[in-house]
Structures are given as C-alpha cells and as structure tokens.
Scaffold this motif. Structure first.
Motif, PDB file in Angstrom:
ATOM      1  N   THR A   1     -64.642  16.864   4.396  1.00 30.74           N
ATOM      2  CA  THR A   1     -64.272  18.738   4.222  1.00 30.74           C
ATOM      3  C   THR A   1     -65.251  19.278   5.846  1.00 30.74           C
ATOM      4  OG1 THR A   1     -65.111  18.686   2.385  1.00 30.74           O
ATOM      5  CG2 THR A   1     -63.055  18.216   2.526  1.00 30.74           C
TER       6      THR A   1
ATOM      7  N   LYS B   1     -67.276  23.271   5.191  1.00 31.23           N
ATOM      8  CA  LYS B   1     -67.295  23.991   4.261  1.00 31.23           C
ATOM      9  C   LYS B   1     -67.401  25.370   5.506  1.00 31.23           C
ATOM     10  CE  LYS B   1     -69.303  22.301   0.221  1.00 31.23           C
ATOM     11  NZ  LYS B   1     -70.262  22.981  -0.564  1.00 31.23           N
TER      12      LYS B   1
ATOM     13  N   THR C   1     -68.247  29.487   6.221  1.00 30.35           N
ATOM     14  CA  THR C   1     -68.508  30.992   5.829  1.00 30.35           C
ATOM     15  C   THR C   1     -68.610  31.500   7.263  1.00 30.35           C
ATOM     16  OG1 THR C   1     -70.327  29.457   4.250  1.00 30.35           O
ATOM     17  CG2 THR C   1     -70.698  31.916   4.814  1.00 30.35           C
TER      18      THR C   1
ATOM     19  N   THR D   1     -66.956  31.559   1.984  1.00 33.25           N
ATOM     20  CA  THR D   1     -66.603  30.772   2.198  1.00 33.25           C
ATOM     21  C   THR D   1     -65.638  29.518   1.195  1.00 33.25           C
ATOM     22  OG1 THR D   1     -69.341  30.858   1.998  1.00 33.25           O
ATOM     23  CG2 THR D   1     -68.351  28.550   1.785  1.00 33.25           C
TER      24      THR D   1
ATOM     25  N   GLU E   1     -63.344  25.854   2.173  1.00 29.95           N
ATOM     26  CA  GLU E   1     -63.840  24.518   2.622  1.00 29.95           C
ATOM     27  C   GLU E   1     -62.413  23.878   2.843  1.00 29.95           C
ATOM     28  OE1 GLU E   1     -64.824  20.571   0.283  1.00 29.95           O
ATOM     29  OE2 GLU E   1     -65.814  22.110  -0.661  1.00 29.95           O
TER      30      GLU E   1
ATOM     31  N   GLU F   1     -70.708  23.917   8.056  1.00 32.75           N
ATOM     32  CA  GLU F   1     -71.259  22.556   7.163  1.00 32.75           C
ATOM     33  C   GLU F   1     -70.621  21.682   7.140  1.00 32.75           C
ATOM     34  OE1 GLU F   1     -73.793  23.458   3.015  1.00 32.75           O
ATOM     35  OE2 GLU F   1     -74.070  25.715   4.393  1.00 32.75           O
ATOM     36  N   GLU F   2     -71.176  20.702   7.361  1.00 28.98           N
ATOM     37  CA  GLU F   2     -70.170  19.121   6.133  1.00 28.98           C
ATOM     38  C   GLU F   2     -70.327  18.987   4.849  1.00 28.98           C
ATOM     39  OE1 GLU F   2     -70.278  15.568   9.116  1.00 28.98           O
ATOM     40  OE2 GLU F   2     -70.503  16.755  10.377  1.00 28.98           O
ATOM     41  N   GLY F   3     -69.250  19.009   4.175  1.00 32.13           N
ATOM     42  CA  GLY F   3     -68.630  18.262   3.215  1.00 32.13           C
ATOM     43  C   GLY F   3     -68.437  17.828   2.626  1.00 32.13           C
TER      44      GLY F   3
END
Length: 64
Positions: A8, A10, A12, A39, A41, A62-64
C-alpha cells in the motif's frame, strides 16, 4: 497459511487544488483526498501510480 500482504501507499495532500486545472482537481478527488493534511491508504498498482504522477506537486507519498 499466512495471508498475503498487499503493498500500500500512504498519500497525503500537502498543497491546495486552488488554481489547478480541472483534471488535476478531479484526480485528487478520485484518490479520496478531501483537504490539506488528509491521508489515505491506497493499493500500490499502476493505476494509482499514474494518478499520483499527475498530481505529484500536490501530494506526498510514503510506502506503507
């Protein structure tokens, strides 16, 4: 058996869509972002990555 975890991202929103072209405003809405500092996902796939590329100046990823 362990469940396969999908990757996934993230995302923002960090800048406003005021004075952006209509297609970029629509892309931000399609990503599910509603306001600055919101934010979400999202799955890491080609469609989402293409939308992020279009509005890369408005979001942080961001990688999440």
């Amino acid at each position: 058996m362990p469940a396969k975890k999908t990757k996934t991202l993230k995302v923002t929103q960090v800048r406003s869509t005021i004075s952006c072209p209509k297609d970029q405003v629509a892309t931000v809405k399609a990503l599910g972002l509603k306001r600055i500092r919101h934010t979400v996902e999202l799955p890491d796939n080609d469609a989402v990555r293409g939308m992020l590329f279009k509005v890369k100046h408005l979001v942080e990823v961001e990688e999440g």
